[in-house]
Scaffold this motif. Structure first.
Motif, PDB file in Angstrom:
ATOM      1  N   MET A 189       3.676   6.757   3.543  1.00 24.10           N
ATOM      2  CA  MET A 189       3.324   6.995   2.141  1.00 24.10           C
ATOM      3  C   MET A 189       1.865   6.641   1.853  1.00 24.10           C
ATOM      4  O   MET A 189       1.206   7.314   1.066  1.00 24.10           O
ATOM      5  CB  MET A 189       4.213   6.161   1.219  1.00 24.10           C
ATOM      6  CG  MET A 189       5.645   6.577   1.241  1.00 24.10           C
ATOM      7  SD  MET A 189       5.819   8.311   0.853  1.00 24.10           S
ATOM      8  CE  MET A 189       7.294   8.677   1.739  1.00 24.10           C
ATOM      9  N   MET A 194      -0.687   9.048  -0.087  1.00 25.49           N
ATOM     10  CA  MET A 194      -1.238   8.645  -1.390  1.00 25.49           C
ATOM     11  C   MET A 194      -2.761   8.819  -1.428  1.00 25.49           C
ATOM     12  O   MET A 194      -3.350   8.853  -2.492  1.00 25.49           O
ATOM     13  CB  MET A 194      -0.883   7.188  -1.696  1.00 25.49           C
ATOM     14  CG  MET A 194       0.599   6.939  -1.878  1.00 25.49           C
ATOM     15  SD  MET A 194       1.285   7.694  -3.341  1.00 25.49           S
ATOM     16  CE  MET A 194       0.760   6.533  -4.581  1.00 25.49           C
ATOM     17  N   GLU A 236       0.824  -1.218   0.000  1.00 25.26           N
ATOM     18  CA  GLU A 236       0.000   0.000   0.000  1.00 25.26           C
ATOM     19  C   GLU A 236       0.850   1.256   0.000  1.00 25.26           C
ATOM     20  O   GLU A 236       0.373   2.347  -0.282  1.00 25.26           O
ATOM     21  CB  GLU A 236      -0.912   0.021   1.233  1.00 25.26           C
ATOM     22  CG  GLU A 236      -2.055  -0.945   1.133  1.00 25.26           C
ATOM     23  CD  GLU A 236      -2.996  -0.797   2.315  1.00 25.26           C
ATOM     24  OE1 GLU A 236      -3.302   0.332   2.701  1.00 25.26           O
ATOM     25  OE2 GLU A 236      -3.413  -1.833   2.846  1.00 25.26           O
ATOM     26  N   GLU A 237       2.119   1.098   0.346  1.00 22.73           N
ATOM     27  CA  GLU A 237       2.987   2.267   0.426  1.00 22.73           C
ATOM     28  C   GLU A 237       3.833   2.443  -0.824  1.00 22.73           C
ATOM     29  O   GLU A 237       4.727   3.297  -0.852  1.00 22.73           O
ATOM     30  CB  GLU A 237       3.904   2.161   1.650  1.00 22.73           C
ATOM     31  CG  GLU A 237       3.170   2.340   2.948  1.00 22.73           C
ATOM     32  CD  GLU A 237       4.091   2.775   4.073  1.00 22.73           C
ATOM     33  OE1 GLU A 237       5.242   3.124   3.810  1.00 22.73           O
ATOM     34  OE2 GLU A 237       3.640   2.756   5.228  1.00 22.73           O
ATOM     35  N   ILE A 238       3.570   1.629  -1.851  1.00 26.09           N
ATOM     36  CA  ILE A 238       4.376   1.800  -3.064  1.00 26.09           C
ATOM     37  C   ILE A 238       3.981   3.135  -3.705  1.00 26.09           C
ATOM     38  O   ILE A 238       2.906   3.285  -4.262  1.00 26.09           O
ATOM     39  CB  ILE A 238       4.183   0.642  -4.064  1.00 26.09           C
ATOM     40  CG1 ILE A 238       4.716  -0.661  -3.471  1.00 26.09           C
ATOM     41  CG2 ILE A 238       4.914   0.950  -5.373  1.00 26.09           C
ATOM     42  CD1 ILE A 238       4.574  -1.863  -4.374  1.00 26.09           C
ATOM     43  N   SER A 239       4.860   4.073  -3.566  1.00 28.43           N
ATOM     44  CA  SER A 239       4.661   5.376  -4.180  1.00 28.43           C
ATOM     45  C   SER A 239       5.781   5.532  -5.206  1.00 28.43           C
ATOM     46  O   SER A 239       6.717   4.727  -5.237  1.00 28.43           O
ATOM     47  CB  SER A 239       4.767   6.464  -3.119  1.00 28.43           C
ATOM     48  OG  SER A 239       6.103   6.551  -2.668  1.00 28.43           O
TER      49      SER A 239
END
Lengths: 388, 133
Positions: free
Chosen positions: B109, B113, A111-114
């Motif tokens: 993040m 997001m 979910e934190e893949i930015s």
């Protein structure tokens, strides 16, 4: 400074042959329908010829969730593949991307893949084989996963997400059901048109967008009428990958802002959600990017200037929708899918809210305000010409 | 015209945020504070720090920080002075800036997001503050 990237692309008839050159262990990421339909078998035959040991993870679902990615990662950890092969539509390909990313970077929360997450390449190759001509996922560095409890799709990009190889073999799509060919083709068109007017548009993707649009306007009607028209099927398949490469560097736009929101709440095919929005988003957004639409219209054979060019472009998109048998507004789509009309209005606030959270907002030249998004949804639902 | 990262500039920036209705709507559930950092380069000898507390669509407070250890923000956004100038002039897109490592963002993040529109509007608010670099 900016980047353009693309996987190595193997395309055309018999391009699956490439798989016979592989060595090592392969994890196939797909869905069970494709296994049952014998589509995955075409890939397995080649792997057996190459004496590649493989395992199949076939639990990919439409609008794949983070949980499905993590389940696939568990399979990968146990099987220890050298190659991950995604076979399917955008859902399977995005899941394969997610599995490779987390398998190689187990400390990262998917979910934190930015775009700026540290992801390390550790040598597991990613090969993507589309079995539909729409998502373009095989050509892009984008990944879209669904957060189930929030009914929300989370789209992100990352240079590492890009596949090493895309195998764009028309054999894999010639048996695509006609209805699926319609909405996946619209997905490809919405990528090409959105990317051409994105705030991230650039010289390396403009030509790709134009060529994808030209191919789709020319060949999509044929490919949606007769899947044995192999020339049309192949051209649309190529256009889909070309448009996918374009959005990797330029990003999707307003049709996707609406489409992601609509799709996440009503679970309707993504291509319909975005493609049907195009005439409405194009007209609205032309106030910010008139010259770009004028240029795109020119390349599509429209010899008008300014607003007239936009109006003809919008008419051309609507004509295409009609020609391929797609609804031209969300109301007709809801009827076709058996969703009560009242649900649209009941969920309109959620639709607007989800759209305002969508990552595609970031690359719009100007982001519409909530009232404009509400009107866009309403006009697209009711089939009204945009006049604001 | 306030100088970038002066208290006067922070006050003007907060005014711009708090008068932006679109930001208020898009960040209505946001709770999180930021430390913005200008890293020194050829044109700047010492780093500069600004703390902003963003809460439910408003900037609750903001001030210049001399020692970053005085604050414990949830997020930190840092880049060189030359990058900040380009960001405020609109030459750098903030997300492209992060991808190309001209800026670094630290913090959760997944949380950021969810608020992409709010982030875009926060940068746009800086353009409403006439700034002396």
């Amino acid at each position: 400074m900016w980047w353009f990237s693309s996987p190595k692309i193997v395309f055309g008839s018999d391009s699956l042959e490439f798989l016979e050159s592989l060595k090592g262990r392969a994890l196939i990421v797909t869905d069970e329908n494709l296994v049952k339909a014998g589509v995955v078998e075409r890939v397995l035959e080649r792997l057996r010829t190459a004496e590649v040991e493989y395992e199949i993870y076939d639990r990919v679902e439409p609008d794949p969730s983070f949980e499905i990615v993590m389940e696939g990662v568990s399979v990968a950890k146990s099987f220890k593949p050298d190659i991950i092969i995604g076979v399917g539509g955008g859902s399977s390909l995005d899941t394969a991307k997610g599995i490779r990313a987390i398998y190689e970077n187990p400390d990262v929360d998917p979910e934190e893949i930015s775009p700026w997450t540290e992801l390390e390449e550790k040598g597991t190759k990613l090969i993507l084989i589309p079995t539909a001509s729409g998502s373009g996922s095989e050509g892009s560095n984008a990944i879209v996963l669904t957060k189930k409890e929030e009914n929300r799709k989370i789209a992100s990009i990352h240079p590492y997400i890009m596949a090493d190889y895309a195998i764009v073999d028309p054999e894999m799509v010639k048996d695509l059901p006609l209805r699926v060919a319609v909405f996946t083709g619209l997905d490809a068109l919405s990528h090409a048109m959105d990317a051409f007017v994105s705030s991230w548009k650039n010289d390396f993707t403009d030509g790709l967008c134009i060529q994808a649009c030209k191919l789709l306007f020319r060949y999509l009607p044929r490919a949606c009428k007769d899947r044995s028209d192999l020339e049309a099927v192949e051209k649309v398949h190529n256009a889909s990958t070309i448009a996918g490469i374009a959005i990797g560097s330029s990003q999707a736009g307003l049709s996707h802002t609406l489409g992601h929101s609509l799709g996440s709440i009503f679970h309707i095919p993504h291509g319909f959600a975005c493609g049907i929005a195009l005439p409405y988003t194009t007209k609205f957004y032309s106030k910010f990017v008139l010259e770009q639409y004028e240029e795109l219209a020119y390349h599509l054979g429209i010899n008008e200037k300014g607003e007239k060019a936009v109006d003809e472009l919008v008419a051309k998109v609507k004509n295409l929708l009609v020609e391929i048998g797609s609804p031209t507004n969300y109301r007709d789509l809801f009827k076709e899918l058996g969703i009560p009309e009242s649900e649209f209005y009941d969920k309109l606030d959620n639709l607007v809210e989800n759209a305002s959270y969508d990552n595609t907002i970031l690359t719009l030249v100007e982001a519409p305000n909530d009232e404009e998004v509400r009107k866009l949804f309403t006009y697209a639902f009711e089939g009204k010409d945009v006049d604001f | 015209m306030p100088k970038l990262f002066s208290q006067e500039w922070v006050d003007e920036y907060i005014k711009a945020i708090n008068s932006n209705e679109e930001y208020e709507k898009s960040a209505k559930d946001w709770e999180g504070d930021f430390l913005f950092v200008i890293e020194p380069d050829e044109e700047l000898e010492e780093p500069k720090y600004v703390y902003i507390d963003l809460y439910h669509g408003k900037a609750r407070k903001g001030f210049v920080v001399s020692d970053p250890s005085e604050v414990n923000p949830e997020f930190e956004f840092r880049g060189k002075f030359s990058s900040w100038k380009k960001l405020l002039d609109g030459e750098i897109d903030p997300i492209k800036g992060l991808i190309t490592r001209k800026f670094v963002l630290k913090g959760n993040m997944a949380k950021v997001m969810k608020y992409t529109k709010a982030a875009k509007l926060l940068v746009e608010c800086t353009k409403q503050v006439e700034t002396e670099m």
